[in-house]
Design a protein around this motif. Structure first.
Motif, PDB file in Angstrom:
ATOM      1  N   GLN A  85      34.994  51.085  45.102  1.00  0.00           N
ATOM      2  CA  GLN A  85      34.898  49.505  45.495  1.00  0.00           C
ATOM      3  C   GLN A  85      34.386  48.288  45.582  1.00  0.00           C
ATOM      4  OE1 GLN A  85      32.107  49.234  49.191  1.00  0.00           O
ATOM      5  NE2 GLN A  85      34.264  48.227  49.880  1.00  0.00           N
ATOM      6  N   VAL A  87      34.328  46.656  42.058  1.00  0.00           N
ATOM      7  CA  VAL A  87      35.682  46.526  41.067  1.00  0.00           C
ATOM      8  C   VAL A  87      36.790  46.097  41.173  1.00  0.00           C
ATOM      9  CG1 VAL A  87      36.784  47.233  39.381  1.00  0.00           C
ATOM     10  CG2 VAL A  87      34.031  47.936  39.391  1.00  0.00           C
ATOM     11  N   VAL A  88      37.113  47.136  42.946  1.00  0.00           N
ATOM     12  CA  VAL A  88      38.454  46.518  43.632  1.00  0.00           C
ATOM     13  C   VAL A  88      38.455  45.123  44.170  1.00  0.00           C
ATOM     14  CG1 VAL A  88      39.815  47.783  45.230  1.00  0.00           C
ATOM     15  CG2 VAL A  88      39.335  48.741  43.727  1.00  0.00           C
ATOM     16  N   ILE A  90      36.265  42.530  43.414  1.00  0.00           N
ATOM     17  CA  ILE A  90      36.670  41.908  42.726  1.00  0.00           C
ATOM     18  C   ILE A  90      37.627  41.747  41.841  1.00  0.00           C
ATOM     19  CG2 ILE A  90      35.242  40.791  40.541  1.00  0.00           C
ATOM     20  CD1 ILE A  90      33.267  42.116  41.205  1.00  0.00           C
ATOM     21  N   VAL A  91      38.664  42.174  41.654  1.00  0.00           N
ATOM     22  CA  VAL A  91      39.731  42.904  41.491  1.00  0.00           C
ATOM     23  C   VAL A  91      40.786  41.646  42.571  1.00  0.00           C
ATOM     24  CG1 VAL A  91      41.995  43.139  40.855  1.00  0.00           C
ATOM     25  CG2 VAL A  91      39.110  44.003  39.271  1.00  0.00           C
ATOM     26  N   ALA A  92      40.145  42.211  43.126  1.00  0.00           N
ATOM     27  CA  ALA A  92      41.379  41.787  44.898  1.00  0.00           C
ATOM     28  C   ALA A  92      40.669  39.782  44.777  1.00  0.00           C
ATOM     29  CB  ALA A  92      40.909  42.688  45.834  1.00  0.00           C
ATOM     30  N   LEU A  94      39.630  37.931  42.303  1.00  0.00           N
ATOM     31  CA  LEU A  94      40.785  37.782  41.201  1.00  0.00           C
ATOM     32  C   LEU A  94      42.314  37.084  40.872  1.00  0.00           C
ATOM     33  CD1 LEU A  94      39.165  38.821  38.220  1.00  0.00           C
ATOM     34  CD2 LEU A  94      38.799  36.378  38.529  1.00  0.00           C
ATOM     35  N   ALA A  95      42.895  39.144  41.794  1.00  0.00           N
ATOM     36  CA  ALA A  95      44.513  38.199  42.094  1.00  0.00           C
ATOM     37  C   ALA A  95      44.410  38.106  43.928  1.00  0.00           C
ATOM     38  CB  ALA A  95      44.544  39.724  43.079  1.00  0.00           C
ATOM     39  N   GLN A  97      42.936  34.285  44.463  1.00  0.00           N
ATOM     40  CA  GLN A  97      42.476  33.659  43.537  1.00  0.00           C
ATOM     41  C   GLN A  97      43.669  33.091  42.959  1.00  0.00           C
ATOM     42  OE1 GLN A  97      40.208  32.408  40.373  1.00  0.00           O
ATOM     43  NE2 GLN A  97      39.075  30.478  41.129  1.00  0.00           N
ATOM     44  N   LEU A 113      37.961  34.102  46.740  1.00  0.00           N
ATOM     45  CA  LEU A 113      37.505  34.527  45.288  1.00  0.00           C
ATOM     46  C   LEU A 113      36.026  35.177  45.354  1.00  0.00           C
ATOM     47  CD1 LEU A 113      36.896  36.187  42.205  1.00  0.00           C
ATOM     48  CD2 LEU A 113      36.694  33.539  41.673  1.00  0.00           C
ATOM     49  N   THR A 117      33.736  38.331  46.341  1.00  0.00           N
ATOM     50  CA  THR A 117      33.365  38.749  44.827  1.00  0.00           C
ATOM     51  C   THR A 117      31.938  39.421  45.537  1.00  0.00           C
ATOM     52  OG1 THR A 117      33.856  37.450  43.403  1.00  0.00           O
ATOM     53  CG2 THR A 117      32.396  38.093  43.142  1.00  0.00           C
ATOM     54  N   GLY A 120      31.815  42.798  46.890  1.00  0.00           N
ATOM     55  CA  GLY A 120      31.774  43.459  46.506  1.00  0.00           C
ATOM     56  C   GLY A 120      30.205  44.493  45.573  1.00  0.00           C
TER      57      GLY A 120
END
Length: 162
Positions: A85, A87-88, A90-92, A94-95, A97, A113, A117, A120
């Motif tokens: 969760q 990691v998801v 943080i990637v969400a 970034l996406a 942003q 972002l 983060t 997360g």
């Protein structure tokens, strides 16, 4: 007392590290090749723009060999389980942003972002972290975009003040 494994016990090679080692070596080769193209551009000095990339490539190659050696011996410590969760989130972030940067501007996109983060990492109050992230990002926009004259994407918040 904890048991110390005897010297007769043989640990298995670490498969993940055995995959990482060739990737590091491939990355070192790509950097070396790219730095070789930089060396062709300047022939007037022994130390030039390709010097540091060559040093980095050598360091990565040595790290690849060391990683492979340690992986084969099985000397890496046991890894902790990965929590999916954070990691998801943080990637969400970034996406989000990347998707919002042109339309919403730097401050709002980077605030999203920041908030995702923080979520997360365990800060569950998005209604607090989102405005704080937008505020911090707006200060960064002012410093880099206005004082240092760097080009950052402006959105409605930035257009409201500038």
């Amino acid at each position: 007392m904890s048991e110390v494994p005897s010297s007769h016990e043989k640990r298995r090679p670490d498969r993940a590290a055995l995959v990482i080692a060739p990737v590091l070596f491939l990355l070192a080769g790509i950097i070396w090749w790219d730095a070789g193209r930089l060396a062709e551009m300047s022939n007037y000095s022994r130390i030039g723009p390709a010097t540091v990339p060559h040093v980095v490539a050598i360091g990565l190659a040595l790290l690849a060999v060391w990683t492979a050696f340690e992986a084969w011996r099985g000397d890496f410590p046991e890894r902790e389980p990965v929590e999916i969760q954070p990691v998801v989130m943080i990637v969400a972030g970034l996406a989000g942003q990347m998707l919002l940067l042109k339309t919403a501007g730097f401050s709002i996109a980077t605030g999203v972002l920041f908030a995702l983060t923080a979520f997360g990492f365990g800060r569950r109050k998005l209604w607090i972290s989102l405005p704080i992230g937008i505020g911090f990002s707006f200060v960064v926009y002012i410093i880099f975009g206005r004082f240092l004259q760097l080009s950052l994407p402006a959105g409605p918040l930035e257009h409201l003040f500038f």
